[in-house]
Structures are given as C-alpha cells and as structure tokens.
Design an enzyme around this catalytic site. Structure first.
Site, PDB file in Angstrom:
ATOM      1  CD  GLN A  77      24.442  23.504  34.013  1.00 39.87           C
ATOM      2  OE1 GLN A  77      23.861  22.563  34.522  1.00 39.87           O
ATOM      3  NE2 GLN A  77      25.331  24.221  34.691  1.00 39.87           N
ATOM      4  CG  ASP A  87      35.745  34.526  21.199  1.00 43.42           C
ATOM      5  OD1 ASP A  87      35.416  34.424  22.404  1.00 43.42           O
ATOM      6  OD2 ASP A  87      36.888  34.274  20.774  1.00 43.42           O
ATOM      7  CB  ALA A 103      29.821  33.001  32.500  1.00 39.78           C
ATOM      8  CB  THR A 149      31.190  28.270  34.016  1.00 41.53           C
ATOM      9  OG1 THR A 149      31.190  27.389  32.900  1.00 41.53           O
ATOM     10  CG2 THR A 149      30.174  29.363  33.802  1.00 41.53           C
ATOM     11  CB  THR A 152      29.342  32.672  41.055  1.00 39.40           C
ATOM     12  OG1 THR A 152      29.721  31.583  41.895  1.00 39.40           O
ATOM     13  CG2 THR A 152      30.540  33.601  40.934  1.00 39.40           C
ATOM     14  CE1 TYR A 168      32.704  31.277  36.996  1.00 35.47           C
ATOM     15  CE2 TYR A 168      32.385  30.720  39.307  1.00 35.47           C
ATOM     16  CZ  TYR A 168      31.863  30.986  38.059  1.00 35.47           C
ATOM     17  OH  TYR A 168      30.497  30.968  37.877  1.00 35.47           O
ATOM     18  CE  LYS A 175      29.891  35.087  36.637  1.00 35.62           C
ATOM     19  NZ  LYS A 175      29.239  35.105  35.293  1.00 35.62           N
TER      20      LYS A 175
END
Ligand SMILES: NC(=O)c1ccc[n+]([C@@H]2O[C@H](COP(=O)([O-])OP(=O)(O)OC[C@H]3O[C@@H](n4cnc5c(N)ncnc54)[C@H](OP(=O)(O)O)[C@@H]3O)[C@@H](O)[C@H]2O)c1
Length: 302
Positions: free
Chosen positions: A13, A37, A61, A63, A102, A126, A130
């Site tokens: 996105q 990768d 990332a 996600t 995040t 997650y 991060k």
C-alpha cells in the site's frame, strides 16, 4: 548524476503510493519480492551495496499480524534483520533511511494518545518484530527516521476498507469491533509525508552531508491521520459515503461489538491513539484528518 533511491515494498500500500512521488526525485530502484527477498539478510546487503543509494525508503514489511504468531522467524527476518542490514549498509556509505513502524509496539492500555517516549509493550509477534526493527535501525548508526503509523488503507491492494465494502454489498449485517481506538491512515498521506521529509532533509543538507542533516531530527515519529475513531466508526463512515454514491445499492447494517466477541490469534491494542505533535513541531508536517482522506479514497474508488 541522479540521486539513487532504494524503495522496498513497492507492491504494498505505502510502496505503491510512494513510487510515483519518488520518481521525480531521482533514479528509483524498487525491487519486487522476486528480485529481492527481504527475509534474506545477505541478499539485502548485496542489493544495497550494488545500488549504493542516497536514500533507502523502506515500507516493505511482514504485515500479516495474525500469521506472525506462527511465523515469528520470518517476521523477525523481514521486520528486524533486513532493517538492521539496511541500517548498517546505509551507515557505511552515508545514506539515510526512512522506515515505517506501527502502533502495535504499544500495549494499548489507557486512553491518552501515545507519545514517542512512552514505554512500549507489544502484545504480539508482529508488534515485537517491528519494535525490534526500530531498535536495530537505531543501533546500526545510520541516519534514519521511523514513522510509526496506524490502520493503513488505500485505494489499491487488500485492506480493511475494500474488504468491508465488498462484504457490505453481499451481507445483511456485519459485526465490527468498536472498542479499539485509533486513526485510519491513508497510504497517500504517508507518501506525502515521506516526500515532504526527504525534501526538507535535502534542503537542510545543502552544503553538508545528508546524514548530518537527518541526524539532527532523526529517530521515531508518530504519523497517523488526524482525529480518532474505532474500526466500527471507520467502517460506518465509508459505508455511509458508499451509500451516498450508490443510493440504489443495499449495504449491510453494521453492528458494533467488543473485541472479546471477535477472537483473533494476535491480540490488538485497545488504545492505538498516536500523538503526532512531534511530527508537527520537528518536521513541520500535519497529517490530514482521517475523514477527509476517506472521502478522497471513496472518490478514487470510482
Ligand atoms: N497495514 C497497516 O495497517 C499498517 C499499520 C501500521 C503500520 N504499518 C507499517 O507501514 C509499512 C507499510 O505497510 P503497508 O500497509 O504498505 O504493507 P503491505 O501493503 O502489507 O506491503 C508490504 C510490502 O512488503 C513486501 N514484502 C513482504 N515480505 C517480503 C519479502 N520477504 N521480500 C520482499 N518484499 C516483501 C510485500 O510484497 P508482496 O506484495 O510480494 O507480499 C509488500 O510490497 C510497514 O512497515 C508496516 O509495518 C502498516
């Protein structure tokens, strides 16, 4: 010679929103997963060395919040190790890094908007991966900026807005979580912020090294659209706008539910509010209101 910019996550996105905005700024190298990768740290190292960019912009990332609970190694490889290597290589060649993080680094208690200096406490793999990426980037010695954002959506790709709209056309009723509070953030707003920041840093760097200019304001910034709502409030707003556009279409009735009625493998923070005051004061950028951005996306969806 054109400035080289390495952009990861171009099929995502934020990467998708960034690509056309970065292109006028230099030669953008934006590898797809098949070309680089991110779970292969040594491949990341080789790639950065080969490109020798002035900027690394890293929205790439892992996600998949729920899947991460069963794939921690992969989540850490992409969200921590790749970011660490980008930082190490950037530090070695005098490049600057912009990466993204995040609201899930926070435990989600309380009702106050989180500020950058608040203690973190991720609830799942997650968020933890991060956070580890933020820390690895800081430890790498690279000049860097991290934008911690929340609830990203856009007109392209799979996301909450598009999924709900699709189901809302098919179903009578939909239950949506109404006790998680935060701000939906349009990918285009994050792209604008990124370009604003890069231009500001380039201006500040005139006559001296880019990393010196970036370090003066470097570190973590909260960056989400302004205002706040819940997932239920977000869904209600864009279904309302969709209904205005298509008066003949029947959309599902939305019902608010607590998180306890919608069980997911990874726990979500109830309080995802992020204060963007530091962003305004130090980088001179105010994120648009989330409702204004949703209205624009709904127009783009045609
Ligand atoms: N989405 C949210 O709600 C949200 C909320 C807060 C923060 N953020 C953060 O904001 C940033 C941008 O998020 P986003 O919504 O743009 O994410 P996204 O749409 O899920 O895109 C992730 C990108 O990373 C790429 N990627 C994943 N694994 C890869 C691998 N092993 N090798 C190469 N590329 C790989 C994906 O490629 P493929 O297309 O090949 O999978 C995709 O281009 C991320 O740092 C994210 O953590 C997102």
């Amino acid at each position: 010679m054109a400035v080289r910019i390495l952009l990861t996550g171009v099929s995502g996105q934020v990467g998708d929103a960034l690509l056309p905005r970065l292109q006028p700024m230099g030669k953008v190298v934006a590898p797809l997963r098949s070309e680089l990768d991110l779970s292969d740290a040594e491949a990341v190292r080789r790639f950065v060395r080969e490109v020798a960019p002035r900027w690394i912009v890293n929205p790439g990332a892992y996600t998949a919040v729920d899947k991460a609970e069963n794939e921690p190694d992969l989540a850490y490889a992409i969200n921590r190790d790749a970011v660490r290597v980008m930082g190490e290589e950037a530090a070695a060649i005098g490049a600057a890094v912009i990466s993204f993080s995040t609201d899930y680094v926070f435990p989600g208690d309380g009702v106050q908007p989180w500020v950058e200096t608040d203690a973190t406490g991720p609830l799942g793999v997650y968020g933890a991966s991060k956070l580890a990426g933020e820390q690895a980037l800081a430890a790498s010695g690279a000049a860097h900026i991290v934008f911690r954002t929340s609830w990203v959506y856009g007109a392209t790709g799979n996301n909450f807005l598009k999924t709900i709209l699709r189901f809302a056309r098919e179903k009578e009723e939909m239950k949506i979580v109404a006790d998680q509070h935060g701000a939906p953030t349009w990918s285009e707003d994050l792209a604008q912020l990124t370009i604003h920041t890069m231009k500001r840093m380039e201006e500040a760097a005139s006559g001296r090294a880019l990393p010196d200019a970036v370090r003066e304001v470097g570190g973590v910034y909260h960056a989400c659209d302004a205002g706040e709502t819940t997932w239920f409030g977000f869904a209600s707003e864009f279904v309302r706008l969709a209904q205005l556009k298509e008066p003949e279409q029947r959309f599902a009735r939305l019902l608010p539910i607590p998180s306890s009625e919608y069980s997911t493998p990874a726990k979500r923070p109830l309080n995802s509010r992020l204060s963007c005051e530091k962003l305004r004061l130090k980088l001179g950028f105010t994120m648009p209101n989330w409702e204004a951005s949703v209205a624009q996306v709904m127009q783009r969806l045609g």
